[in-house]
Write an enzyme that holds these catalytic residues in place. Structure first.
Site, mmCIF file in Angstrom:
data_model
loop_
_atom_site.group_PDB
_atom_site.id
_atom_site.type_symbol
_atom_site.label_atom_id
_atom_site.label_comp_id
_atom_site.label_asym_id
_atom_site.label_seq_id
_atom_site.Cartn_x
_atom_site.Cartn_y
_atom_site.Cartn_z
ATOM 1 N N MET A 1 0.848 -1.188 0.000
ATOM 2 C CA MET A 1 0.000 0.000 0.000
ATOM 3 C C MET A 1 0.884 1.239 0.000
ATOM 4 O O MET A 1 1.786 1.375 0.830
ATOM 5 C CB MET A 1 -0.900 -0.011 1.225
ATOM 6 C CG MET A 1 -1.906 -1.147 1.232
ATOM 7 S SD MET A 1 -2.912 -1.144 2.729
ATOM 8 C CE MET A 1 -1.682 -1.712 3.915
ATOM 9 N N CYS A 93 -4.637 -0.899 -9.252
ATOM 10 C CA CYS A 93 -4.864 0.454 -8.749
ATOM 11 C C CYS A 93 -6.104 1.076 -9.401
ATOM 12 O O CYS A 93 -6.180 1.168 -10.628
ATOM 13 C CB CYS A 93 -3.641 1.320 -9.020
ATOM 14 S SG CYS A 93 -3.813 3.011 -8.401
ATOM 15 N N GLY A 219 -4.476 -6.023 2.865
ATOM 16 C CA GLY A 219 -4.137 -4.627 2.664
ATOM 17 C C GLY A 219 -4.588 -3.806 3.863
ATOM 18 O O GLY A 219 -3.913 -3.748 4.894
#
Length: 360
Positions: A1, A93, A219
């Site tokens: 991240m 992304c 994440g």
């Protein structure tokens, strides 16, 4: 991240896994995404982002890339200069400034270009494993993950990971784990990893049980919870779960995080960078608005020590600290280059998509 999984946070997570399980860290901790172009151009910020701890193994480097030629150069550089032990390619992304140029989660729609990029990485990686992370697709009408998974496997990647949302969903709503199960049925010769809404060890166990996936990618779930990986290791290894930390134990972890960030960035930038973690670490604890504001503005280790000393060390970990963390936001239309959806076989490299994120 981006902005989170720097060497300081990765080292902290590894330390927590080892301390709380009593075993060497088994998790794979991936560095924050860097662009292939910035890497080959030796952008100073990017080279700083690829810092690994002296004892970090394996060293996992995540690349954002849109160009087969630049991909080849970047991966050759990683191999020849021994920069990492594993290359993970990020095609997930959903940020508008990235998809607007054809990068990130938009790119796998271009099947031929995606093929050439993955092939360039694998062919130049030598013995280094290459993995691919992706999303379900652009939106509900344009799913790409089954083709992308098939292509990646055919080109020789070691594993594929699926964030079970489309780019249009961003981080909103609930991840559709059934799509991970579909990918697992479709791609049978390499491991399939699941990602999306794994916020505690029970989520990881449930995802693997429901989808048949071979592992999980975490994440947002570890934000302010670097000990999560110890809990995952215990749950997936069939050993007793570590006891959740008290506020005093969280304070010790937070202080260690500050030390590591100060060593990586320098004291000033390191403490500023720590500020964004404060709300995640202290979520659910009854500490009051004055203290919370102080933590959000901390600028020195001495200031941090003074604030930590005011916490009640015996407060147990709060039940309402569990659940979703980090950004969620709302779904929206995906920004794409004009005509992007016209021809999925068009292998033209998107113009400027790697410039926007140059330097990481």
């Amino acid at each position: 991240m981006a902005g989170i999984t720097n060497v300081a946070f990765r080292q902290l997570c590894r330390e927590q896994e080892t301390a709380r399980t009593g075993q060497d860290a088994a998790g794979l901790y991936v560095c924050e995404m860097v662009t292939a172009r910035a890497l080959v151009e030796r952008h100073p910020d990017t080279l700083h982002m690829t810092t690994f701890a002296p004892d970090e193994s394996p060293r996992s480097l995540q690349l954002y890339t849109v160009d087969p030629e630049t991909t080849a150069r970047a991966v050759r550089m990683i191999v020849e200069e021994d920069l990492a032990d594993h290359v993970d390619m990020n095609f997930g992304c959903p940020v508008p400034k990235v998809t607007r140029k054809g990068g990130g989660a938009a790119l796998p729609y271009k099947r031929e270009l995606f093929t050439r990029i993955v092939r360039a990485a694998v062919q130049n990686a030598g013995a280094l494993p290459v993995t691919v992370k992706m999303r379900v697709g652009i939106d509900a009408e344009h799913h790409t993950f089954l083709d992308a998974g098939r292509i990646a496997a055919a080109e020789g990647v070691s594993a594929v990971a699926l964030h079970a949302r489309t780019a249009a969903q961003r981080y909103s709503g609930t991840a559709d784990w059934s799509q991970i199960a579909r990918l697992k049925e479709h791609v049978t010769d390499i491991p399939v990893l699941g990602n999306g809404d794994v916020f505690d060890a029970a989520d990881a166990v449930a995802m693997m049980a429901r989808t048949g996936c071979d592992g999980v990618v975490v994440g947002r779930g570890c934000l302010g919870r670097p000990w999560l990986f110890a809990e995952l290791a215990a749950a997936l290894g069939g050993t007793p779960a570590p006891v959740p930390p008290t506020l005093g134990e969280v304070a010790v972890v937070l202080r260690r995080h500050a030390e590591l960030l100060a060593a990586h960035h320098g004291p000033d930038k390191g403490l500023r960078d720590l500020r964004k973690h404060m709300a995640w670490y202290l979520r659910g604890f009854p500490i009051g608005s004055e203290l919370r504001q102080g933590f959000a503005l901390v600028s020195t280790l001495d200031d941090l020590d003074a604030l930590l000393a005011r916490l009640d060390a015996d407060v147990p970990f709060p039940a309402d600290a569990e659940g979703p963390r980090g950004r969620q936001g709302s779904p929206g239309t995906v920004a794409l280059p004009e005509g992007w959806l016209d021809d999925p076989q068009d292998a033209t490299v998107p113009h400027g998509a790697d410039v926007l994120t140059s330097g990481g």
